[in-house]
Design a protein around this motif. Structure first.
Motif, PDB file in Angstrom:
ATOM      1  N   TYR A  64      45.821  39.224  22.513  1.00 40.92           N
ATOM      2  CA  TYR A  64      45.644  38.304  23.640  1.00 40.92           C
ATOM      3  C   TYR A  64      45.415  39.095  24.933  1.00 40.92           C
ATOM      4  CZ  TYR A  64      46.761  35.005  27.349  1.00 40.92           C
ATOM      5  OH  TYR A  64      46.720  34.244  28.497  1.00 40.92           O
ATOM      6  N   ASP A  65      46.232  40.118  25.149  1.00 39.53           N
ATOM      7  CA  ASP A  65      46.091  40.943  26.358  1.00 39.53           C
ATOM      8  C   ASP A  65      44.715  41.609  26.421  1.00 39.53           C
ATOM      9  OD1 ASP A  65      48.660  40.260  27.167  1.00 39.53           O
ATOM     10  OD2 ASP A  65      49.569  42.072  26.344  1.00 39.53           O
ATOM     11  N   THR A  66      44.222  42.064  25.280  1.00 39.39           N
ATOM     12  CA  THR A  66      42.897  42.679  25.226  1.00 39.39           C
ATOM     13  C   THR A  66      41.819  41.667  25.599  1.00 39.39           C
ATOM     14  OG1 THR A  66      43.630  44.231  23.528  1.00 39.39           O
ATOM     15  CG2 THR A  66      41.251  43.886  23.730  1.00 39.39           C
ATOM     16  N   ALA A  67      41.960  40.439  25.082  1.00 41.93           N
ATOM     17  CA  ALA A  67      40.989  39.385  25.396  1.00 41.93           C
ATOM     18  C   ALA A  67      41.040  39.030  26.883  1.00 41.93           C
ATOM     19  CB  ALA A  67      41.264  38.149  24.544  1.00 41.93           C
ATOM     20  N   VAL A  68      42.217  38.918  27.436  1.00 38.43           N
ATOM     21  CA  VAL A  68      42.368  38.584  28.854  1.00 38.43           C
ATOM     22  C   VAL A  68      41.786  39.696  29.720  1.00 38.43           C
ATOM     23  CG1 VAL A  68      44.054  38.299  30.729  1.00 38.43           C
ATOM     24  CG2 VAL A  68      44.332  37.023  28.592  1.00 38.43           C
ATOM     25  N   GLU A  69      42.047  40.935  29.332  1.00 37.65           N
ATOM     26  CA  GLU A  69      41.509  42.065  30.089  1.00 37.65           C
ATOM     27  C   GLU A  69      39.981  42.020  30.148  1.00 37.65           C
ATOM     28  OE1 GLU A  69      41.249  46.896  29.626  1.00 37.65           O
ATOM     29  OE2 GLU A  69      42.922  45.865  28.658  1.00 37.65           O
ATOM     30  N   ALA A  70      39.361  41.628  29.027  1.00 40.70           N
ATOM     31  CA  ALA A  70      37.898  41.528  29.007  1.00 40.70           C
ATOM     32  C   ALA A  70      37.398  40.436  29.948  1.00 40.70           C
ATOM     33  CB  ALA A  70      37.419  41.236  27.581  1.00 40.70           C
ATOM     34  N   VAL A  71      38.122  39.336  30.026  1.00 39.76           N
ATOM     35  CA  VAL A  71      37.745  38.217  30.902  1.00 39.76           C
ATOM     36  C   VAL A  71      37.950  38.570  32.368  1.00 39.76           C
ATOM     37  CG1 VAL A  71      38.380  35.863  31.569  1.00 39.76           C
ATOM     38  CG2 VAL A  71      38.149  36.435  29.158  1.00 39.76           C
ATOM     39  N   ARG A  72      39.010  39.276  32.656  1.00 36.41           N
ATOM     40  CA  ARG A  72      39.368  39.583  34.051  1.00 36.41           C
ATOM     41  C   ARG A  72      38.678  40.822  34.602  1.00 36.41           C
ATOM     42  NH1 ARG A  72      45.602  39.180  35.252  1.00 36.41           N
ATOM     43  NH2 ARG A  72      44.730  39.110  37.323  1.00 36.41           N
ATOM     44  N   ARG A  73      38.114  41.645  33.732  1.00 32.60           N
ATOM     45  CA  ARG A  73      37.503  42.908  34.175  1.00 32.60           C
ATOM     46  C   ARG A  73      36.315  42.631  35.075  1.00 32.60           C
ATOM     47  NH1 ARG A  73      35.993  45.608  29.316  1.00 32.60           N
ATOM     48  NH2 ARG A  73      38.143  46.260  29.195  1.00 32.60           N
ATOM     49  N   PRO A  74      36.261  43.248  36.231  1.00 34.78           N
ATOM     50  CA  PRO A  74      35.081  43.046  37.098  1.00 34.78           C
ATOM     51  C   PRO A  74      33.836  43.649  36.455  1.00 34.78           C
ATOM     52  CG  PRO A  74      36.668  44.583  38.104  1.00 34.78           C
ATOM     53  CD  PRO A  74      37.257  44.135  36.806  1.00 34.78           C
ATOM     54  N   THR A  75      32.705  43.002  36.643  1.00 39.20           N
ATOM     55  CA  THR A  75      31.466  43.509  36.047  1.00 39.20           C
ATOM     56  C   THR A  75      30.660  44.286  37.070  1.00 39.20           C
ATOM     57  OG1 THR A  75      30.399  41.410  36.562  1.00 39.20           O
ATOM     58  CG2 THR A  75      31.302  41.677  34.354  1.00 39.20           C
TER      59      THR A  75
END
Length: 196
Positions: free
Chosen positions: A185-196
């Protein structure tokens, strides 16, 4: 004849509903969702088909009934989180209620596998996630900066967190339940929150 007080009746109804759902999930996991009839579920639970329909609308409702309860528990936990906590942290803590439920890892693995392997259950799951969004958004909104679009932002954040949990669940099943669900879950959230 003395009638039971409403809270006791509701508790009894909730316990019976939970037992019926658990019996059904065990049968679905053993025989497959499509190959299990409601008559078989009723017989295994020791009730009549009519009694089963007093608690559930149909077979999909029976299979997915636990998701309503889970959504309400997560929302209640979210409401209890400290007001100053940011939304993502509060959601992460609220989702922990799923780990505290009295469901062994094997049972959870069977249920999630069943859920994602059947088109009608997957569609029902998506519908339940929409209800979760409605439950979570009011508890997220006060945690966001004041703006004219705070409700939209809260709903979007709830939807994103729910999808991250779904992606983590799917990956957890793919890995045979051999990793920590919340690391995924944390990995998925990190991908969503990571600035592009």
């Amino acid at each position: 004849m003395t009638q039971k007080p409403a809270p006791i009746r509701e508790q009894t109804r909730s316990v019976v509903r939970s037992l019926l759902a658990r019996t059904a999930i065990e049968l679905f996991a053993t025989k497959g969702f499509d190959n299990t009839t409601l008559d078989e579920v009723a017989a295994a639970a020791g009730v009549s088909r009519r009694t089963l329909f007093n608690y559930f609308r149909n077979k999909e409702d029976l299979a997915l009934s636990g998701l309503d309860e889970q959504g309400e528990l997560i929302a209640a936990r979210l409401a209890e989180r400290p007001a100053e906590e940011d939304a993502w942290t509060a959601l992460r803590a609220a989702f922990q209620v799923l780990e505290e439920m009295d469901i062994p890892a094997e049972g959870r693995l069977e249920f999630i596998t069943l859920l994602f392997a059947n088109d009608s259950l997957r569609a029902g799951h998506t519908e339940k996630q929409g209800r979760w969004q409605d439950l979570f958004a009011p508890h997220i909104e006060p945690r966001l900066p004041d703006s004219g679009r705070r409700n939209l932002q809260a709903r979007a954040l709830a939807a994103a967190a729910i999808i991250c949990m779904q992606a983590a669940n799917e990956e957890w099943v793919r890995l045979g339940g051999q990793v920590d669900m919340f690391e995924l879950y944390d990995t998925a959230v990190e991908a969503v929150r990571r600035p592009t």
